[in-house]
Structures are given as structure tokens and as C-alpha cells.
Design a protein around this motif. Sequence first.
Motif, short mmCIF file in Angstrom:
data_model
loop_
_atom_site.label_atom_id
_atom_site.label_comp_id
_atom_site.label_asym_id
_atom_site.label_seq_id
_atom_site.Cartn_x
_atom_site.Cartn_y
_atom_site.Cartn_z
N THR A 176 15.05 -2.79 3.85
CA THR A 176 13.82 -2.07 4.17
C THR A 176 14.21 -0.80 4.93
OG1 THR A 176 12.76 -4.22 4.38
CG2 THR A 176 11.51 -2.32 5.20
N ARG A 177 13.83 0.35 4.37
CA ARG A 177 14.29 1.61 4.96
C ARG A 177 13.16 2.50 5.42
NH1 ARG A 177 19.86 3.21 2.56
NH2 ARG A 177 20.76 1.16 2.54
N THR A 178 11.93 2.02 5.23
CA THR A 178 10.76 2.82 5.60
C THR A 178 9.74 1.90 6.25
OG1 THR A 178 9.99 2.41 3.35
CG2 THR A 178 10.97 4.58 3.76
N VAL A 179 8.65 2.49 6.76
CA VAL A 179 7.58 1.69 7.34
C VAL A 179 6.66 1.29 6.19
CG1 VAL A 179 5.69 1.70 9.02
CG2 VAL A 179 7.77 3.03 9.48
N ASN A 180 6.63 0.01 5.87
CA ASN A 180 5.91 -0.45 4.67
C ASN A 180 4.64 -1.20 5.05
OD1 ASN A 180 7.89 0.63 3.09
ND2 ASN A 180 8.96 -1.29 2.77
N GLN A 206 17.87 8.37 11.64
CA GLN A 206 16.49 8.51 11.16
C GLN A 206 15.67 7.26 11.49
OE1 GLN A 206 16.63 9.03 6.95
NE2 GLN A 206 17.30 11.15 7.10
N TRP A 207 16.29 6.07 11.33
CA TRP A 207 15.53 4.84 11.47
C TRP A 207 14.98 4.64 12.88
CZ3 TRP A 207 18.77 0.66 8.43
CH2 TRP A 207 18.64 0.93 7.07
N GLY A 208 15.83 4.87 13.88
CA GLY A 208 15.39 4.67 15.27
C GLY A 208 14.11 5.43 15.56
N PRO A 209 14.14 6.76 15.37
CA PRO A 209 12.92 7.53 15.63
C PRO A 209 11.74 7.12 14.74
CG PRO A 209 14.82 8.98 15.49
CD PRO A 209 15.29 7.61 15.11
N MET A 210 12.03 6.72 13.52
CA MET A 210 10.93 6.32 12.61
C MET A 210 10.21 5.09 13.15
SD MET A 210 11.13 5.77 8.51
CE MET A 210 12.62 4.85 8.57
N ILE A 211 11.00 4.11 13.62
CA ILE A 211 10.41 2.88 14.18
C ILE A 211 9.69 3.21 15.49
CG2 ILE A 211 10.97 0.59 15.10
CD1 ILE A 211 13.43 0.61 13.21
N GLU A 212 10.35 4.01 16.31
CA GLU A 212 9.76 4.33 17.62
C GLU A 212 8.45 5.10 17.46
OE1 GLU A 212 12.47 5.84 20.47
OE2 GLU A 212 10.87 6.33 21.90
N VAL A 257 2.85 -4.99 8.66
CA VAL A 257 3.73 -3.82 8.52
C VAL A 257 5.19 -4.25 8.67
CG1 VAL A 257 4.22 -1.52 9.39
CG2 VAL A 257 1.88 -2.38 9.46
N ASP A 258 5.96 -3.95 7.64
CA ASP A 258 7.37 -4.32 7.59
C ASP A 258 8.20 -3.10 8.01
OD1 ASP A 258 9.64 -5.77 7.06
OD2 ASP A 258 9.49 -5.63 4.87
N LEU A 259 9.05 -3.28 9.00
CA LEU A 259 9.84 -2.14 9.51
C LEU A 259 11.31 -2.30 9.13
CD1 LEU A 259 8.28 -1.95 13.09
CD2 LEU A 259 7.86 -0.39 11.19
N PRO A 260 12.04 -1.19 9.09
CA PRO A 260 13.49 -1.30 8.89
C PRO A 260 14.12 -2.07 10.05
CG PRO A 260 12.75 0.99 8.74
CD PRO A 260 11.61 0.20 9.30
N GLY A 261 15.26 -2.67 9.79
CA GLY A 261 15.94 -3.42 10.84
C GLY A 261 16.78 -2.50 11.71
N TYR A 262 17.12 -2.97 12.89
CA TYR A 262 18.01 -2.20 13.74
C TYR A 262 19.40 -2.84 13.74
CZ TYR A 262 16.47 -5.83 16.97
OH TYR A 262 16.14 -7.03 17.53
N GLY A 263 20.36 -2.08 14.19
CA GLY A 263 21.70 -2.64 14.37
C GLY A 263 22.49 -2.80 13.10
N VAL A 303 0.83 -1.20 0.00
CA VAL A 303 0.00 0.00 0.00
C VAL A 303 0.86 1.25 0.00
CG1 VAL A 303 -1.76 1.29 1.28
CG2 VAL A 303 -1.79 -1.18 1.30
N GLN A 304 1.78 1.32 0.95
CA GLN A 304 2.50 2.57 1.12
C GLN A 304 3.80 2.38 1.88
OE1 GLN A 304 -0.62 5.21 1.33
NE2 GLN A 304 0.42 6.70 2.62
N SER A 305 4.72 3.23 1.55
CA SER A 305 6.02 3.25 2.20
C SER A 305 6.11 4.58 2.93
CB SER A 305 7.03 3.10 1.07
OG SER A 305 8.27 3.49 1.48
N CYS A 306 6.27 4.56 4.25
CA CYS A 306 6.08 5.79 5.02
C CYS A 306 7.30 6.13 5.87
CB CYS A 306 4.91 5.62 5.98
SG CYS A 306 3.43 5.01 5.18
#
Length: 213
Positions: free
Chosen positions: A59-63, A97-103, A80-86, A9-12
Motif C-alpha cells: 500500500t503506497r497511497t492513502v486508500n 514521501q510516505w511519512g509526510p503523506m501519512i502525517e 482508510v488504508d495507509l502505507p506502512g512505516y519502517g 473509492v480513491q487512492s490519494c
Amino acid sequence: MKICSAEFVQSCVSPEDYPRERLPEVAFVGRSNVGKSSAINSLLYRRGLAKVSGTPGKTRTVNFFRVATTDPLLKRFYLVDLPGYGYAKASRSVREQWGPMIERYLTSRPTLQGVVLVVDARGLESSDLATIQWLWHIGHHPAVVGIKVDKLTFSERRPLLMRVRTSLTLSDSDEVVLYSAQSHEGRSELWQVIRRMMGIKGKGVKECTQRFD
Ligand SMILES: Nc1nc2c(ncn2[C@@H]2O[C@H](COP(=O)(O)OP(=O)(O)OP(=O)(O)O)[C@@H](O)[C@H]2O)c(=O)[nH]1
Ligand SMILES: [Mg+2]
């Protein structure tokens, strides 16, 4: 249960981008390259729906993936597929950017019904424990998926469930599923877990004979 449709649907990157349609959703969290996107494809009987790569940081966005099934209690929802950490090799600005996006996603989404923490069944890392502790802290009680079990021998697998439980300091009520996105082992079990997250009781999931495409 059969999957009637599964579509990207969307990449956010921020909450303003999230889909407006209010459907229940379940999100996949875990280290970079652990197999989150692969697990989603496997669950949905689709090969390339969520983009997969052998290189971490795919994966670099919230999909958001919208799914429709034949199950009357689970008609439409999002995975919902999220970017990975670490992912140490990502540039600092990307990591920042990723940490705050996931949080932001995990703390601000009222329709989020459940979180799946994907870990590598071959070995857990301290970041997995830190993540589950953080998820508990922000009020989520994730189900744990130990993925890539196809890479383990029968004897290596025997103590696995206990090892995952001990490493992550899980209690008896926490759910752990051993999974392979290659052989799709664990798929019916994970669907049961997702149904429970959506508040659906009882069985109702038979391994469907759907074609994998
Ligand atoms: N053998 C095996 N390989 C797997 C399994 N799951 C994922 N992989 C492989 O692991 C690699 C990473 O998979 P992805 O699904 O892209 O991992 P991800 O967690 O989404 O990664 P990021 O998007 O970078 O965070 C790919 O090469 C997959 O083919 C599994 O169950 N078994
Ligand atoms: Mg991914």
C-alpha cells in the motif's frame, strides 16, 4: 449488522485528492506488511478489496473504502488504508514521501473519528512504541490490534494482551483486540471498537452470517 456494500473509492497522495463526501472514517496505521490491508478485507468480508502482499510496501497511497451497513447508526462511512512505516528497503525518496503523506492525512482530516494501530501479535518493535507515542502527540488515541494471532499457540497467547499493553505503555482505557485476518477471530470485537469510535454506544453487532467473497 451486515455489510451492504464495500467499495474502493480513491487512492490519494495529498489532501486535494481525498473524497469530498463527508462521512465519518477510521484509519489503519502500522508497520509495512503487518496486515493492515488484510484486516480491512477481513472486517469487510471481502478477499481482494484492499490489495495484500507478502512483500512489504504494497500500500503506497492513502486508500479510501466506502462502506454501507444495515446498522441504522452506522449507515455509511470510510475505512482508510495507509502505507506502512519502517519499510527499510523502500528507496529513500519513497520513504520521504510516505511519512509526510501519512502525517498530512492524520493531522488534517476533520472527519477522522478514530485510528487503529495494527501491530504483530508475535512481537512488537520499538517503531510500534514510537508510532503510538507520536499518535498520542498529535491527538489520536488509537485502538491497538494485535494481528496474526493464528500463528501463535494457545500457551503463547495467554500473556499476549498484557505484553502488548506493557510494551506500548497503554492505560486501562486503551482498547486492545487480538485479531486474525485468516480465521477472522476478533472481528466482532473490532467492529464494536469501531462503533465506539464513531460515537455509537451499546452492542448491536452480532457476528453476521455473511458470505466471504
Ligand atoms: N497468518 C496470517 N497472515 C496474515 C494476517 N494478516 C496479514 N497476513 C499476511 O501478512 C502479509 C501482509 O499483509 P498486508 O495486509 O498486505 O499488510 P499491510 O500492513 O497492508 O502491508 P503494507 O501495505 O505493505 O504496509 C500478507 O502475506 C498477509 O496474507 C493474519 O492475521 N494471519
Ligand atoms: Mg497494505
